[in-house]
Scaffold this motif. Structure first.
Motif, short mmCIF file in Angstrom:
data_model
loop_
_atom_site.label_atom_id
_atom_site.label_comp_id
_atom_site.label_asym_id
_atom_site.label_seq_id
_atom_site.Cartn_x
_atom_site.Cartn_y
_atom_site.Cartn_z
N ARG A 20 0.59 3.38 5.38
CA ARG A 20 -0.74 3.96 5.20
C ARG A 20 -0.98 5.06 6.23
NH1 ARG A 20 -0.80 -1.10 3.39
NH2 ARG A 20 -2.19 -1.69 1.67
N ASN A 21 -1.83 5.99 5.86
CA ASN A 21 -2.09 7.13 6.74
C ASN A 21 -3.57 7.52 6.68
OD1 ASN A 21 -1.55 9.23 8.54
ND2 ASN A 21 -1.13 10.69 6.87
N GLY A 22 -4.43 6.52 6.81
CA GLY A 22 -5.85 6.80 6.84
C GLY A 22 -6.44 7.06 5.46
N TYR A 23 -7.55 7.81 5.46
CA TYR A 23 -8.30 8.04 4.23
C TYR A 23 -8.74 9.51 4.14
CZ TYR A 23 -8.71 2.94 4.14
OH TYR A 23 -8.44 1.60 4.12
N SER A 24 -8.99 9.93 2.90
CA SER A 24 -9.62 11.23 2.66
C SER A 24 -10.88 11.01 1.85
CB SER A 24 -8.67 12.17 1.91
OG SER A 24 -8.30 11.61 0.66
N LYS A 25 -11.86 11.88 2.06
CA LYS A 25 -13.13 11.74 1.37
C LYS A 25 -13.03 12.35 -0.04
CE LYS A 25 -15.68 9.97 4.74
NZ LYS A 25 -16.33 8.65 4.63
N LYS A 26 -13.68 11.69 -0.98
CA LYS A 26 -13.73 12.21 -2.35
C LYS A 26 -15.10 11.89 -2.92
CE LYS A 26 -11.40 11.84 -6.87
NZ LYS A 26 -10.72 13.14 -6.93
N THR A 27 -15.77 12.89 -3.49
CA THR A 27 -17.09 12.71 -4.09
C THR A 27 -16.97 12.76 -5.60
OG1 THR A 27 -18.19 13.69 -2.17
CG2 THR A 27 -19.45 13.57 -4.22
N ILE A 28 -17.47 11.74 -6.25
CA ILE A 28 -17.41 11.69 -7.72
C ILE A 28 -18.83 11.58 -8.27
CG2 ILE A 28 -15.13 10.61 -7.76
CD1 ILE A 28 -16.64 7.96 -8.47
N GLU A 85 -1.45 -0.93 -2.12
CA GLU A 85 -0.57 -2.05 -1.84
C GLU A 85 0.58 -2.10 -2.84
OE1 GLU A 85 -0.96 -6.89 -1.95
OE2 GLU A 85 -2.54 -5.75 -0.92
N HIS A 86 0.27 -1.87 -4.12
CA HIS A 86 1.32 -1.85 -5.14
C HIS A 86 2.28 -0.68 -4.91
CE1 HIS A 86 3.19 -2.33 -9.07
NE2 HIS A 86 2.99 -1.02 -9.27
N HIS A 87 1.74 0.46 -4.50
CA HIS A 87 2.56 1.65 -4.27
C HIS A 87 3.53 1.43 -3.12
CE1 HIS A 87 3.66 5.86 -3.74
NE2 HIS A 87 3.24 5.80 -2.48
N LEU A 88 3.05 0.83 -2.02
CA LEU A 88 3.90 0.63 -0.85
C LEU A 88 4.81 -0.59 -0.99
CD1 LEU A 88 1.30 1.36 1.98
CD2 LEU A 88 3.11 2.88 1.15
N GLY A 89 4.34 -1.58 -1.73
CA GLY A 89 5.15 -2.79 -1.91
C GLY A 89 4.85 -3.87 -0.91
N TYR A 90 3.83 -3.69 -0.08
CA TYR A 90 3.45 -4.73 0.88
C TYR A 90 1.97 -4.59 1.17
CZ TYR A 90 3.87 -0.88 4.25
OH TYR A 90 3.73 0.31 4.90
N SER A 91 1.36 -5.71 1.61
CA SER A 91 -0.07 -5.71 1.88
C SER A 91 -0.36 -5.11 3.25
CB SER A 91 -0.62 -7.14 1.81
OG SER A 91 0.03 -7.96 2.76
N LYS A 92 -1.63 -4.80 3.47
CA LYS A 92 -2.04 -4.18 4.72
C LYS A 92 -1.75 -5.10 5.91
CE LYS A 92 -5.89 -1.33 6.30
NZ LYS A 92 -7.27 -0.87 6.00
N PHE A 126 1.23 8.94 -2.80
CA PHE A 126 0.29 8.04 -3.47
C PHE A 126 -0.70 8.85 -4.34
CE2 PHE A 126 -3.92 5.82 -3.31
CZ PHE A 126 -3.58 4.79 -4.19
N GLU A 127 -0.81 8.43 -5.61
CA GLU A 127 -1.76 9.04 -6.53
C GLU A 127 -2.59 7.94 -7.18
OE1 GLU A 127 -0.19 11.74 -9.36
OE2 GLU A 127 0.93 12.90 -7.88
N PRO A 128 -3.88 7.85 -6.88
CA PRO A 128 -4.73 6.80 -7.47
C PRO A 128 -4.74 6.91 -8.99
CG PRO A 128 -5.88 7.97 -5.70
CD PRO A 128 -4.64 8.74 -5.99
#
Length: 411
Positions: A65-73, A46-53, A92-94
């Motif tokens: 937004r363009n969906g999600y990718s899976k990440k295992t930590i 939200e901060h990156h785009l400048g507006y809420s979902k 976008f970089e978390p």
């Protein structure tokens, strides 16, 4: 996200009512951990785009937004699969969990701490599986511990003090894999004692060929890091060191380790004669004065020169450096006639490294040496025993060369 909405409005008492065992509590904590990270991801997007979902502000904004990718930590809560949001522009970089980061900091610190204690990769893997229920591969251990390599180079290039009263030099050997075979490599340690009697490891050099040119580079390195003077250097039979230090620090007095010399001597003497030989030599290195030592050594030559000429020749060749400690009072002699101070450090180092038969690379050896050194030296908070007496004597003997090393000299 469903779990978060389920838990989100519940109080601690309500959460507790859902748990019937410790396993239920741990499962709930893992779910809350995952859901919290998901909420942070959404806030970062939200901060990156400048507006809420779903906000109308996003229409024709140029990115969405363009969906999600899976990440295992992997973390102390076990293995967690996350949905990381993406944007159309791919910018976008978390921040909470960086790209390519698969282990959270707490786990990284845990792995490094276990590695520093000398645990093998297999032991670390078993520990993580037993305690946290996660699998840690050798590649992951290597990747995590590689994070300390910049710290190693920073430590090895840190500024040093202007004057060290005594510097000890010795080598400890390790087996390292190289070109599909295992070879012996030396780690050359330089341990210094400053004008306040505090010990410090000035540097450890791995895998170099012992020669005058190598020691010249070491001495120049020490000088470039701020050392202006070394009063006494204590060494074992390091080839080329005397020439090198006399070039860089010409006033330094060199003491060859008497105990190393004795050890090397008895290698050439049959067991049946060793006790008598050592008793004769004790009269030499335990003498009160240099003149008494010379007389005692004449007796040694008369008794043993015909049988073991190689041993006697070695003592005569190194006589000046072997007997340099006779210039000093007994308190200082005790400190410099042997390199036991740095050998004590090596014994502590060996306790950590003994579990490893061979290291895969020079860097892997450097990492464990650095981590073990940091753990050992953090306990060096007091001057060495007997320093008050030695300090007064050194100050008289070396005058300004000694006092110029006081921390407040420029104040």
């Amino acid at each position: 996200m469903q779990n978060y909405r389920y838990y989100g409005d519940m109080t601690i008492r309500e959460l507790a009512s859902q748990c019937e065992s410790v396993d239920d509590i741990q499962t709930m904590i893992r779910d809350l951990f995952k859901d919290t990270l998901q909420i942070i991801f959404e806030a970062e997007m939200e901060h990156h785009l400048g507006y809420s979902k779903h906000a109308v502000d996003g229409i024709h904004s140029g990115n969405s937004r363009n969906g999600y990718s899976k990440k295992t930590i992997k973390s102390k809560f076990g293995t967690t699969t996350l949905d990381v949001p993406r944007d159309r522009n791919g910018k976008f970089e978390p921040q909470i969990i960086k790209k390519h980061e698969t282990a959270l900091n707490g786990l990284d610190h845990q792995i490094i701490a276990l590695y520093a204690k000398g645990m093998s990769t297999r032991d670390i893997e078993d520990h993580m599986r037993d305690i946290y229920g996660i699998s840690v591969s050798p590649a992951m251990v290597s990747k995590v511990t590689d994070k300390i390599i910049p710290a190693i180079y920073d430590w090895h290039s840190r500024p040093l003090e202007r004057v060290y009263t005594i510097v000890y030099l010795d080598a400890i050997h390790f087996k390292v894999k190289q070109d599909h075979r295992i070879i012996n490599k030396a780690a050359y340690t330089v341990l210094g004692i400053n004008t306040e009697g505090m010990k410090d490891i000035l540097g450890i050099w791995v895998g170099e060929n012992e020669s005058a040119s190598f020691w010249l580079s070491v001495c120049n390195d020490l000088k470039s890091r701020g050392i202006e003077d070394i009063l006494i250097a204590c060494k074992d039979g390091l080839s080329g060191f005397s020439e090198a230090i006399n070039t860089v620090f010409p006033q330094t007095r060199i003491q060859l380790c008497v105990i190393h010399q004795l050890r090397n001597s008895v290698k050439y003497i049959p067991t049946k004669n060793r006790r008598v030989f050592l008793e004769d030599m004790k009269k030499v290195y335990k003498a009160f004065t240099l003149d008494q030592a010379k007389l005692a050594f004449e007796d040694v030559k008369n008794n043993w020169a015909d049988k073991y000429p190689r041993v006697i020749d070695s003592w005569e060749t190194n006589w000046m450096e072997l007997t340099a400690y006779f210039e000093y009072p007994p308190a200082i002699r005790k400190m410099i006639y042997t390199t036991n101070t740095v050998e004590g450090f090596h014994r502590q180092l060996r306790k950590v490294t003994k579990s490893k038969n061979a290291y895969p690379t020079d860097d892997s050896l450097r990492k464990i040496i650095y981590l073990a050194t940091m753990d050992i030296t953090k306990k060096w908070n007091n001057p060495i025993p007997g320093w008050i007496e030695c300090k007064a004597q050194l100050e008289i003997m070396f005058g300004d060369r000694f006092t110029s090393g006081y921390p407040d000299k420029d104040l």
